[in-house]
Enzyme design. Structure first.
Site, PDB file in Angstrom:
ATOM      1  N   TRP A   1     -26.797 -22.710   0.459  1.00  0.00           N
ATOM      2  CA  TRP A   1     -27.213 -22.818   1.864  1.00  0.00           C
ATOM      3  C   TRP A   1     -26.839 -24.194   2.472  1.00  0.00           C
ATOM      4  O   TRP A   1     -27.685 -24.919   2.986  1.00  0.00           O
ATOM      5  CB  TRP A   1     -28.726 -22.569   1.996  1.00  0.00           C
ATOM      6  CG  TRP A   1     -29.206 -21.230   1.525  1.00  0.00           C
ATOM      7  CD1 TRP A   1     -28.551 -20.353   0.717  1.00  0.00           C
ATOM      8  CD2 TRP A   1     -30.477 -20.617   1.818  1.00  0.00           C
ATOM      9  NE1 TRP A   1     -29.324 -19.232   0.492  1.00  0.00           N
ATOM     10  CE2 TRP A   1     -30.517 -19.380   1.155  1.00  0.00           C
ATOM     11  CE3 TRP A   1     -31.581 -21.009   2.573  1.00  0.00           C
ATOM     12  CZ2 TRP A   1     -31.600 -18.520   1.229  1.00  0.00           C
ATOM     13  CZ3 TRP A   1     -32.672 -20.167   2.641  1.00  0.00           C
ATOM     14  CH2 TRP A   1     -32.678 -18.925   1.978  1.00  0.00           C
TER      15      TRP A   1
ATOM     16  N   TYR B   1     -16.452 -13.202  -3.653  1.00  0.00           N
ATOM     17  CA  TYR B   1     -16.586 -14.668  -3.546  1.00  0.00           C
ATOM     18  C   TYR B   1     -17.307 -15.222  -4.777  1.00  0.00           C
ATOM     19  O   TYR B   1     -16.827 -16.176  -5.408  1.00  0.00           O
ATOM     20  CB  TYR B   1     -17.353 -15.012  -2.269  1.00  0.00           C
ATOM     21  CG  TYR B   1     -17.829 -16.445  -2.185  1.00  0.00           C
ATOM     22  CD1 TYR B   1     -16.949 -17.486  -1.890  1.00  0.00           C
ATOM     23  CD2 TYR B   1     -19.168 -16.764  -2.411  1.00  0.00           C
ATOM     24  CE1 TYR B   1     -17.394 -18.798  -1.816  1.00  0.00           C
ATOM     25  CE2 TYR B   1     -19.625 -18.077  -2.332  1.00  0.00           C
ATOM     26  CZ  TYR B   1     -18.732 -19.090  -2.036  1.00  0.00           C
ATOM     27  OH  TYR B   1     -19.175 -20.392  -1.972  1.00  0.00           O
TER      28      TYR B   1
HETATM   29  N1  LIG Z   1     -21.373 -23.357   2.736  1.00  0.00           N
HETATM   30  C1  LIG Z   1     -22.330 -22.944   1.914  1.00  0.00           C
HETATM   31  O1  LIG Z   1     -23.382 -22.445   2.332  1.00  0.00           O
HETATM   32  C2  LIG Z   1     -22.159 -23.082   0.421  1.00  0.00           C
HETATM   33  C3  LIG Z   1     -23.150 -22.565  -0.429  1.00  0.00           C
HETATM   34  C4  LIG Z   1     -23.000 -22.709  -1.806  1.00  0.00           C
HETATM   35  C5  LIG Z   1     -21.891 -23.376  -2.317  1.00  0.00           C
HETATM   36  N2  LIG Z   1     -20.948 -23.845  -1.475  1.00  0.00           N
HETATM   37  C6  LIG Z   1     -19.766 -24.522  -2.040  1.00  0.00           C
HETATM   38  O2  LIG Z   1     -19.755 -25.861  -1.584  1.00  0.00           O
HETATM   39  C7  LIG Z   1     -18.405 -26.311  -1.431  1.00  0.00           C
HETATM   40  C8  LIG Z   1     -18.200 -26.891  -0.048  1.00  0.00           C
HETATM   41  O3  LIG Z   1     -18.576 -25.917   0.920  1.00  0.00           O
HETATM   42  P1  LIG Z   1     -18.411 -26.195   2.479  1.00  0.00           P
HETATM   43  O4  LIG Z   1     -19.568 -25.565   3.161  1.00  0.00           O
HETATM   44  O5  LIG Z   1     -18.132 -27.647   2.711  1.00  0.00           O
HETATM   45  O6  LIG Z   1     -17.109 -25.315   2.770  1.00  0.00           O
HETATM   46  P2  LIG Z   1     -16.236 -25.257   4.084  1.00  0.00           P
HETATM   47  O7  LIG Z   1     -16.874 -26.004   5.189  1.00  0.00           O
HETATM   48  O8  LIG Z   1     -15.869 -23.829   4.294  1.00  0.00           O
HETATM   49  O9  LIG Z   1     -14.933 -26.060   3.644  1.00  0.00           O
HETATM   50  C9  LIG Z   1     -14.026 -25.549   2.726  1.00  0.00           C
HETATM   51  C10 LIG Z   1     -12.703 -26.266   2.935  1.00  0.00           C
HETATM   52  O10 LIG Z   1     -11.764 -25.682   2.014  1.00  0.00           O
HETATM   53  C11 LIG Z   1     -10.523 -25.658   2.690  1.00  0.00           C
HETATM   54  N3  LIG Z   1      -9.591 -24.646   2.209  1.00  0.00           N
HETATM   55  C12 LIG Z   1      -9.765 -23.308   2.175  1.00  0.00           C
HETATM   56  N4  LIG Z   1      -8.622 -22.715   1.805  1.00  0.00           N
HETATM   57  C13 LIG Z   1      -7.701 -23.704   1.617  1.00  0.00           C
HETATM   58  C14 LIG Z   1      -6.331 -23.741   1.253  1.00  0.00           C
HETATM   59  N5  LIG Z   1      -5.639 -22.617   1.018  1.00  0.00           N
HETATM   60  N6  LIG Z   1      -5.740 -24.936   1.129  1.00  0.00           N
HETATM   61  C15 LIG Z   1      -6.399 -26.070   1.385  1.00  0.00           C
HETATM   62  N7  LIG Z   1      -7.691 -26.124   1.754  1.00  0.00           N
HETATM   63  C16 LIG Z   1      -8.327 -24.942   1.874  1.00  0.00           C
HETATM   64  C17 LIG Z   1     -10.853 -25.317   4.134  1.00  0.00           C
HETATM   65  O11 LIG Z   1      -9.770 -25.743   4.916  1.00  0.00           O
HETATM   66  P3  LIG Z   1      -9.672 -25.377   6.481  1.00  0.00           P
HETATM   67  O12 LIG Z   1     -10.638 -26.329   7.134  1.00  0.00           O
HETATM   68  O13 LIG Z   1      -8.257 -25.650   6.808  1.00  0.00           O
HETATM   69  O14 LIG Z   1     -10.067 -23.945   6.608  1.00  0.00           O
HETATM   70  C18 LIG Z   1     -12.147 -26.091   4.355  1.00  0.00           C
HETATM   71  O15 LIG Z   1     -11.911 -27.335   4.950  1.00  0.00           O
HETATM   72  C19 LIG Z   1     -17.529 -25.101  -1.767  1.00  0.00           C
HETATM   73  O16 LIG Z   1     -17.146 -25.170  -3.115  1.00  0.00           O
HETATM   74  C20 LIG Z   1     -18.458 -23.906  -1.599  1.00  0.00           C
HETATM   75  O17 LIG Z   1     -18.070 -22.820  -2.411  1.00  0.00           O
HETATM   76  C21 LIG Z   1     -21.053 -23.737  -0.108  1.00  0.00           C
END
Ligand SMILES: NC(=O)c1ccc[n+]([C@@H]2O[C@H](COP(=O)([O-])OP(=O)(O)OC[C@H]3O[C@@H](n4cnc5c(N)ncnc54)[C@H](OP(=O)(O)O)[C@@H]3O)[C@@H](O)[C@H]2O)c1
Length: 338
Positions: A189, A148
């Site tokens: 986080w 990842y």
């Molecule tokens: N969560 C954390 O703790 C964390 C930490 C550090 C950085 N980040 C970064 O922050 C950003 C937002 O994170 P988040 O927590 O909001 O993530 P999240 O809740 O997992 O949301 C990611 C979204 O991406 C969509 N996605 C995944 N594969 C896809 C595909 N093939 N086509 C279209 N859409 C797709 C998912 O769609 P589905 O709903 O259909 O699955 C989901 O809605 C990301 O860049 C992540 O890397 C997150």
């Protein structure tokens, strides 16, 4: 200044920036935590914005991405989508790379050719190995420990390469071409409307009399609502392009966060079963997971602080405790109502 104050200042700036009527803002990842926060935030504006989820554009398909970009011809893209299943990615490298690197590259190459184009993209603390003793700076060496983390780093690099290409070609000298910008917001986080550590802890605290939580990984919990605000503030600013460590003030461990959130929930009326003394700190080695995590996820965010302070509509910089408290109280209140 409250965010509604910021919002009205932003509205004034929009006219100068963009031809939004013919080029809507495109938001990818509408159903994720940050995506949902962006949807909430954009309700305060009357801007042409299109929110896309997996069913509107599957980012695993290069053709679907290209068709989507050609169809909407956006000037601004906010990419809140990602393959975020950190442990699953260890055995599904191809998909992780498609979503976190290839799809991002296509977005970057598209925006990089547009005068006044803006790409806002979220990245992660997992690009670091966590071995540094102090908080990471934006230009510290990266060394991801997991698939990842590698895929997210490749996404960052694809953006930098695409925009560096513009600087090197003739577009800069074309009259009226002011140059596109990108913002890579590295965060950590994240919690919002979706599956996250805080919600998992509150659910377990309702069911179990004892919890064991990792104490030797440190970082900063970050609200998805705040991440959405920052995206918008940077988009409509003159802040230089680049990587920004996008976390709030303060730091804690997973154990510290669990204890804090559970205590707030208890005070807010949630039926918590576990007693504070029974939330036990453990080392990460006692909770092995497929993907290794950085021990030190702390990111120095002075660069972002200074950028926000230079804006005419800057607000007080938040601390994680105040944001988590508001989040937990709201979560418990909504739950008790339903
Ligand atoms: N969560 C954390 O703790 C964390 C930490 C550090 C950085 N980040 C970064 O922050 C950003 C937002 O994170 P988040 O927590 O909001 O993530 P999240 O809740 O997992 O949301 C990611 C979204 O991406 C969509 N996605 C995944 N594969 C896809 C595909 N093939 N086509 C279209 N859409 C797709 C998912 O769609 P589905 O709903 O259909 O699955 C989901 O809605 C990301 O860049 C992540 O890397 C997150």
């Amino acid at each position: 200044m409250s965010f509604s104050g910021i919002a009205s200042s932003l509205k004034d700036q929009l006219k100068d920036h963009l031809d939004l009527q013919s080029h809507p803002i495109l938001v990818f990842g509408k159903d994720g935590q940050v995506g949902r926060s962006l949807q909430k935030l954009f309700k305060e504006f009357h801007l042409p914005v299109v929110f896309l989820g997996r069913s509107e554009c599957d980012l695993a398909s290069e053709l679907a991405i290209i068709q989507t970009l050609n169809h909407y011809q956006p000037q601004i893209i906010i990419n809140a989508s990602a393959y975020t299943a950190v442990d699953l990615a260890q055995s599904d490298e191809t998909t992780a790379h498609q979503i976190n690197a290839k799809a991002v590259e296509l977005m970057a190459k598209y925006v990089a050719t547009i005068s006044k184009g803006v790409l806002v993209h979220y990245s992660t603390d997992y690009v670091f190995d966590g071995l540094k003793e102090s908080a990471y700076l934006e230009d510290d060496a990266t060394n991801p420990l997991s698939v990842y983390g590698q895929s997210k780093l490749l996404g960052e690099q694809a953006i930098e390469t695409a925009f560096a290409g513009v600087r090197n070609n003739t577009l800069d000298s074309v009259e009226g071409f002011v140059g596109p910008r990108y913002y890579i917001l590295r965060t950590s986080w994240v919690y919002g409307d979706g599956k996250n550590f805080i919600r998992t802890m509150l659910s377990l605290a309702n069911q179990k009399e004892e919890l064991k939580v990792i104490q030797d990984q440190r970082g900063c919990p970050t609200s998805s609502d705040w991440l959405a605000q920052i995206a918008l503030q940077l988009t409509f600013s003159n802040t230089p392009a680049g990587i920004y460590h996008t976390v709030v003030d303060g730091e804690t461990s997973w154990h510290g966060l669990a204890v804090f959130a559970i205590e707030i929930a208890r005070q807010a009326g949630e039926g918590i079963l576990v007693k504070p003394e029974n939330i036990l700190p453990i080392p990460a080695t006692d909770y092995p997971l497929p993907a290794p995590r950085p021990q030190n996820s702390r990111m120095n965010h002075q660069k972002l602080k200074e950028a926000l302070a230079a804006m005419p509509f800057s607000a007080e910089y938040p601390h994680w405790e105040a944001q988590v408290e508001a989040y937990v109280v709201n979560y418990v209140t909504q739950k008790l109502k339903s």
